[in-house]
Design a protein around this motif. Structure first.
Motif, PDB file in Angstrom:
ATOM      1  N   GLY A 159      -4.694  22.255   0.604  1.00  0.00           N
ATOM      2  CA  GLY A 159      -3.354  22.628   0.162  1.00  0.00           C
ATOM      3  C   GLY A 159      -2.807  21.750  -0.947  1.00  0.00           C
ATOM      4  O   GLY A 159      -1.665  21.885  -1.343  1.00  0.00           O
ATOM      5  N   LYS A 160      -3.633  20.813  -1.460  1.00  0.00           N
ATOM      6  CA  LYS A 160      -3.164  19.922  -2.527  1.00  0.00           C
ATOM      7  C   LYS A 160      -2.938  20.697  -3.820  1.00  0.00           C
ATOM      8  O   LYS A 160      -1.946  20.508  -4.501  1.00  0.00           O
ATOM      9  CB  LYS A 160      -4.177  18.796  -2.741  1.00  0.00           C
ATOM     10  N   LYS A 201       5.781  21.314  -0.575  1.00  0.00           N
ATOM     11  CA  LYS A 201       4.387  21.012  -0.873  1.00  0.00           C
ATOM     12  C   LYS A 201       4.198  19.520  -1.176  1.00  0.00           C
ATOM     13  O   LYS A 201       3.227  18.908  -0.730  1.00  0.00           O
ATOM     14  CB  LYS A 201       3.954  21.860  -2.078  1.00  0.00           C
ATOM     15  N   ARG A 260       1.211   8.069  -7.316  1.00  0.00           N
ATOM     16  CA  ARG A 260       1.126   9.526  -7.303  1.00  0.00           C
ATOM     17  C   ARG A 260       2.410  10.190  -7.782  1.00  0.00           C
ATOM     18  O   ARG A 260       2.570  11.408  -7.674  1.00  0.00           O
ATOM     19  CB  ARG A 260       0.763  10.018  -5.903  1.00  0.00           C
ATOM     20  N   LYS A 266      -3.653   8.841   5.149  1.00  0.00           N
ATOM     21  CA  LYS A 266      -4.972   8.380   4.710  1.00  0.00           C
ATOM     22  C   LYS A 266      -5.053   6.857   4.605  1.00  0.00           C
ATOM     23  O   LYS A 266      -6.135   6.298   4.651  1.00  0.00           O
ATOM     24  CB  LYS A 266      -5.298   8.973   3.337  1.00  0.00           C
ATOM     25  N   ARG A 314       0.840  -1.211   0.000  1.00  0.00           N
ATOM     26  CA  ARG A 314       0.000   0.000   0.000  1.00  0.00           C
ATOM     27  C   ARG A 314       0.867   1.250   0.000  1.00  0.00           C
ATOM     28  O   ARG A 314       0.586   2.228  -0.701  1.00  0.00           O
ATOM     29  CB  ARG A 314      -0.898   0.029   1.243  1.00  0.00           C
ATOM     30  N   SER A 355      -5.216   2.857  13.890  1.00  0.00           N
ATOM     31  CA  SER A 355      -4.567   3.693  12.871  1.00  0.00           C
ATOM     32  C   SER A 355      -5.577   4.475  12.033  1.00  0.00           C
ATOM     33  O   SER A 355      -5.198   5.142  11.081  1.00  0.00           O
ATOM     34  CB  SER A 355      -3.716   2.811  11.961  1.00  0.00           C
ATOM     35  N   VAL A 409      -1.932   2.889   8.369  1.00  0.00           N
ATOM     36  CA  VAL A 409      -0.839   3.774   8.781  1.00  0.00           C
ATOM     37  C   VAL A 409      -1.209   4.452  10.094  1.00  0.00           C
ATOM     38  O   VAL A 409      -2.209   5.152  10.193  1.00  0.00           O
ATOM     39  CB  VAL A 409      -0.523   4.829   7.688  1.00  0.00           C
ATOM     40  N   LYS A 446       0.373  13.528   4.068  1.00  0.00           N
ATOM     41  CA  LYS A 446      -1.080  13.435   4.215  1.00  0.00           C
ATOM     42  C   LYS A 446      -1.647  12.192   3.529  1.00  0.00           C
ATOM     43  O   LYS A 446      -2.551  11.545   4.053  1.00  0.00           O
ATOM     44  CB  LYS A 446      -1.741  14.679   3.635  1.00  0.00           C
ATOM     45  N   GLN A 447      -1.128  11.899   2.356  1.00  0.00           N
ATOM     46  CA  GLN A 447      -1.630  10.715   1.643  1.00  0.00           C
ATOM     47  C   GLN A 447      -1.274   9.449   2.408  1.00  0.00           C
ATOM     48  O   GLN A 447      -2.065   8.504   2.452  1.00  0.00           O
ATOM     49  CB  GLN A 447      -1.066  10.658   0.212  1.00  0.00           C
ATOM     50  N   ASP A 472     -11.079  15.568   4.547  1.00  0.00           N
ATOM     51  CA  ASP A 472      -9.852  14.907   4.115  1.00  0.00           C
ATOM     52  C   ASP A 472      -8.715  15.920   4.114  1.00  0.00           C
ATOM     53  O   ASP A 472      -8.647  16.800   3.251  1.00  0.00           O
ATOM     54  CB  ASP A 472     -10.061  14.320   2.715  1.00  0.00           C
ATOM     55  N   ALA A 473      -7.809  15.798   5.088  1.00  0.00           N
ATOM     56  CA  ALA A 473      -6.711  16.761   5.214  1.00  0.00           C
ATOM     57  C   ALA A 473      -5.862  16.823   3.942  1.00  0.00           C
ATOM     58  O   ALA A 473      -5.305  17.871   3.610  1.00  0.00           O
ATOM     59  CB  ALA A 473      -5.828  16.391   6.402  1.00  0.00           C
ATOM     60  N   ALA A 474      -5.787  15.719   3.221  1.00  0.00           N
ATOM     61  CA  ALA A 474      -4.946  15.680   2.023  1.00  0.00           C
ATOM     62  C   ALA A 474      -5.496  16.571   0.907  1.00  0.00           C
ATOM     63  O   ALA A 474      -4.763  16.949  -0.012  1.00  0.00           O
ATOM     64  CB  ALA A 474      -4.801  14.246   1.520  1.00  0.00           C
ATOM     65  N   ARG A 528      -6.380  -1.659  -5.187  1.00  0.00           N
ATOM     66  CA  ARG A 528      -5.747  -0.810  -4.164  1.00  0.00           C
ATOM     67  C   ARG A 528      -5.888   0.682  -4.466  1.00  0.00           C
ATOM     68  O   ARG A 528      -6.306   1.446  -3.593  1.00  0.00           O
ATOM     69  CB  ARG A 528      -4.278  -1.210  -4.000  1.00  0.00           C
ATOM     70  N   GLU A 573       4.386  17.587   1.995  1.00  0.00           N
ATOM     71  CA  GLU A 573       3.144  17.703   2.749  1.00  0.00           C
ATOM     72  C   GLU A 573       2.100  16.730   2.192  1.00  0.00           C
ATOM     73  O   GLU A 573       1.397  16.048   2.936  1.00  0.00           O
ATOM     74  CB  GLU A 573       2.640  19.145   2.642  1.00  0.00           C
ATOM     75  N   GLN A 574       2.009  16.656   0.867  1.00  0.00           N
ATOM     76  CA  GLN A 574       1.068  15.736   0.240  1.00  0.00           C
ATOM     77  C   GLN A 574       1.422  14.284   0.553  1.00  0.00           C
ATOM     78  O   GLN A 574       0.555  13.483   0.872  1.00  0.00           O
ATOM     79  CB  GLN A 574       1.032  15.952  -1.276  1.00  0.00           C
TER      80      GLN A 574
END
Lengths: 159, 567
Positions: free
Chosen positions: B308-309, A61, A32, A72, A24, B181, A76, A68-69, B303-305, B122, A64-65
């Motif tokens: 700022g994306k 930036k 990405r 998600k 994963r 988690s 994790v 955050k990813q 969704d925090a992601a 996935r 940060e992504q």
């Protein structure tokens, strides 16, 4: 995003020990378009979790992504990404036995290592140090005609 | 209680309160289907393709807000379901898809109908599971439903090897879920909310930017309250149509590539974007460097992601839109609504200057007319689904949506073939409502086998095919950007849609005039049968306004004003 500078960063990811959790994490990087420079993974003792250490690069930036990813992903638990990390990396190097072994031993001890195995034709040296110093060590070792170099990837811990 | 894995699957579905499962049996999932045969807790709809089964579960979920459930077999059954999973994933739709897998001992041996389902799915599921022991099955099922509906919702796949469905073990469905988690953030940060409120109070040209998250969070009433209280104008994304209600004077319209003039200009000139459950999709923003160039941005997202994306955010608030607005609205008691009067006047003038319009015709049915006509005749009682293309954009532009969950379409992935099965799902959830799939002559053929499903189960979905004998949206781009080289978009060769519907047990209508349109729609509503309304429209109608891909929002191609009657 394209114009900001790329920085090398180490991200420490604590994950639940379950099947395909590493897939994963790596699939997220691939999907990405993030870069993986090195990756290590091992279970955390006395827990149901594992520690994944990823060396990567990208702009603030992008970092940060990535963070955050990673967060998600369901398994994790924690993502640690900042500059205050103690980083170490190990490397194994094979040298021909005909090389100057005392020079090699001296070089290795300068970088927290030494000769760990001697065979009929080869010696194997091991060094563990900061990633930057590992790079210097490998450059210095070049003059002794190493036949094989295996780097272990970065492991890191918060200061 | 002792039972087989297959029984556990059925018991879990019942325990979750699911009334309808959409699916298609096959080798690896047969034990579960055997238990479905024996139980009375839920109904099963046999769609005629796994993709359609997943879309139907998706449509059910979008219409109700509940978790949709679909069931497929291993291998091709699962791969057919992938488009359905990806569609739901891109639009954050809560769904659980259960797939059969070859027995554990065969995994990794290239067995018959074996495919790595968790590997393939996935990137297009919120999470997925390959069940490895019977003991973990109840917990996995519980977690699947929990993950699907909590936080930012999404589809979850549970892949179950065949031998696990036949094994017998203890079953106790867990009451609660604890995943250390996975702890979604619902409450927005109090101080951030206070700062955002101050920004709203000191703005001169604030704008509510509403996304699909408002619908997912069931926050439409709160959003309307916020707009009413502050008198701040609002724009909706494709996914948020219906949130404000078409008659709401504060609604400017839809923004983005096919947004109306006032909405896109508002976004270009605003000094404060209040983004609620929207994610700054490229079809919304156009050229990013020109997007809301003069604005500070408040971004509320679960969704925090997402924050700022794509754009830099001044007031990030991670949380559920409902919970954030519950805190935010009382803080705005003393807002001075007069501050925004001048701004609203400017926007009103923009709307007068270039209203959402088209040139109607007496000779031929214009697609926009057909959509408006459905709105006039049925209006807020209908649930409208759509496929993807020109008809989808016209529906989003011209249908008078009055409430959230009235408009069901594939926004993120843009899946042709979504509308018909999604309509089946929505109609099954709300049998008393008229459900209309606004579609095109291209899209409808991508899941036309569902005529048989709808006919068998007497699910009277109305498919309005806006037939321009083209893959219209691609044709439009070819006209604008490829010097009219209509490469593979001419659909002059067509099935007899009326006969096709009839051959499958439905009704067909051939419609070429406005009078025929009204008569056909009136008749279709009365029938208890699925139908195709084959509506001949003009071939070369374009969706306008249009912001060319990558262009700034304020650079719109606008509809002509000279010819014919202005509407």
């Amino acid at each position: 995003m394209a114009h900001s500078t790329n920085e090398r960063r180490v991200i420490s990811v604590v994950v639940m020990n379950e099947s395909s959790v590493l897939a994963r994490v790596t699939a997220l990087f691939a999907g990405r378009g993030y870069n993986i420079e090195s990756l290590t993974v091992a279970p955390i003792p006395n827990s149901e979790m594992s520690h994944i250490t990823i060396a990567t690069n990208g702009s603030t930036k992008v970092m940060e992504q990535i963070t955050k990813q990673l967060h998600k992903l369901i398994p994790v638990y924690k993502v640690i990404e900042h500059e205050e990390m103690v980083e170490k990396e190990m490397v194994l190097v094979k040298f021909p036995i005909a090389e100057n072994l005392s020079d090699i031993a001296a070089l290795c001890s300068t970088y927290n290592g030494g000769i760990v195995n001697v065979g009929k034709e080869m010696v194997i040296a091991q060094v563990a140090d900061e990633p930057k110093r590992i790079k210097h060590f490998i450059e210095a070792a070049e003059r002794y005609n190493p036949t094989e170099i295996v780097r272990g990837g970065v492991v890191a811990i918060e200061r | 209680m002792q039972m087989s894995g297959a029984q556990m699957v059925c018991e879990a579905i019942i325990a979750e309160g699911v009334k309808t499962v959409f699916g298609y049996p096959g080798g690896a999932i047969m034990h579960v289907y055997d238990e479905i045969y024996k139980q009375n807790g839920f109904e099963h709809i046999l769609n005629r393709h796994e993709q359609a089964a997943v879309h139907a579960a998706d449509g059910y979920a979008r219409a109700t807000g509940e978790v949709g459930v679909a069931m497929v077999t291993s291998g091709p059954g699962f791969t057919n379901a992938v488009t359905g999973l990806a569609t739901a994933y891109m639009d954050s739709i809560p769904m659980v898809v259960i797939s059969g897998q070859v027995p554990l001992s065969l995994i990794g041996t290239d067995g018959f109908q074996e495919i790595d389902a968790v590997g393939i799915s996935r990137p297009c599921t919120k999470h997925n599971f390959l069940v490895r022991t019977l003991e973990e099955l109840p917990r996995v099922l519980k977690e699947a439903f929990y993950i699907a509906r909590s936080g930012r919702p999404g589809p979850v796949l549970v892949d179950i090897p065949k031998d696990i469905t036949v094994d017998i073990g203890d079953f106790a469905y867990p009451d609660s879920v604890d995943i250390p988690s996975y702890k979604p953030t619902y409450k927005g940060n109090k101080r951030q909310i206070e700062k955002a409120v101050e920004a709203i109070k000191s703005a001169k040209k604030p704008l509510l930017y509403l996304g699909g998250g408002v619908v997912l969070s069931n926050a439409a009433d709160l959003v309307r309250e916020l707009a009413e209280k502050t008198q701040i104008p609002a724009v909706e994304t494709l996914m948020a149509r219906g949130v404000m209600g078409a008659k709401n004077p504060l609604l400017l319209g839809m923004l983005g590539m096919h947004g109306n003039y006032a909405s896109n200009m508002a976004m270009s000139e605003t000094d404060l974007v209040i983004s609620l459950g929207a994610r700054f999709d490229d079809r919304v923003t156009g050229k990013l460097s020109e997007f809301a160039k003069y604005a500070d941005i408040i971004h509320v997202d679960i969704d925090a992601a997402n924050i700022g994306k794509l754009v830099d955010v001044d007031y990030p608030i991670v949380g559920d839109v409902t919970q954030v607005l519950e805190k935010m609205i009382p803080l705005l008691d003393d807002v001075d609504t007069d501050r925004y009067n001048a701004w609203r006047e400017i926007l009103k003038r923009y709307d007068v200057l270039h209203p959402q319009s088209y040139v109607d015709s007496d000779e031929v049915i214009k697609p926009q007319w057909a959509i408006e006509r459905i709105g006039t005749l049925i209006g807020e009682d209908a649930i409208i689904t759509s496929d993807v293309g020109q008809h989808q954009m016209w529906a989003a532009q011209h249908y008078p949506f009055d409430r959230p969950r009235q408009w069901i379409n594939s926004g993120g992935l843009g899946t042709m073939g979504f509308g018909f099965p999604a309509a089946i799902g929505a109609k099954r959830a709300y049998p008393e409502k008229t459900v209309i799939n606004i579609t095109g002559d291209g899209s409808i053929l991508m899941n036309m086998q569902e005529l048989v499903t709808a006919a068998e189960y007497k699910i009277p979905v109305i498919n309005v095919i806006l037939n321009n004998h083209f893959l219209g949206m691609v044709r439009q781009w070819q006209t604008f950007f490829y010097e009219k080289r209509y490469s593979e978009t001419d659909l002059s060769f067509q099935p007899n849609f009326k006969a096709l519907a009839e051959a499958c047990g439905g009704i067909g209508y051939d419609v070429t005039t406005k009078a025929e349109f009204d008569a056909a729609l009136e008749d279709a509503i009365k029938q208890d049968k699925v139908c195709f309304m084959n509506v001949q429209t003009n071939r070369f109608e374009d969706v306008l306004p249009m912001v060319p891909s990558g262009g700034a929002l304020f650079n719109m191609m606008l509809p002509q004003k000279t010819e014919g009657e202005e509407k």
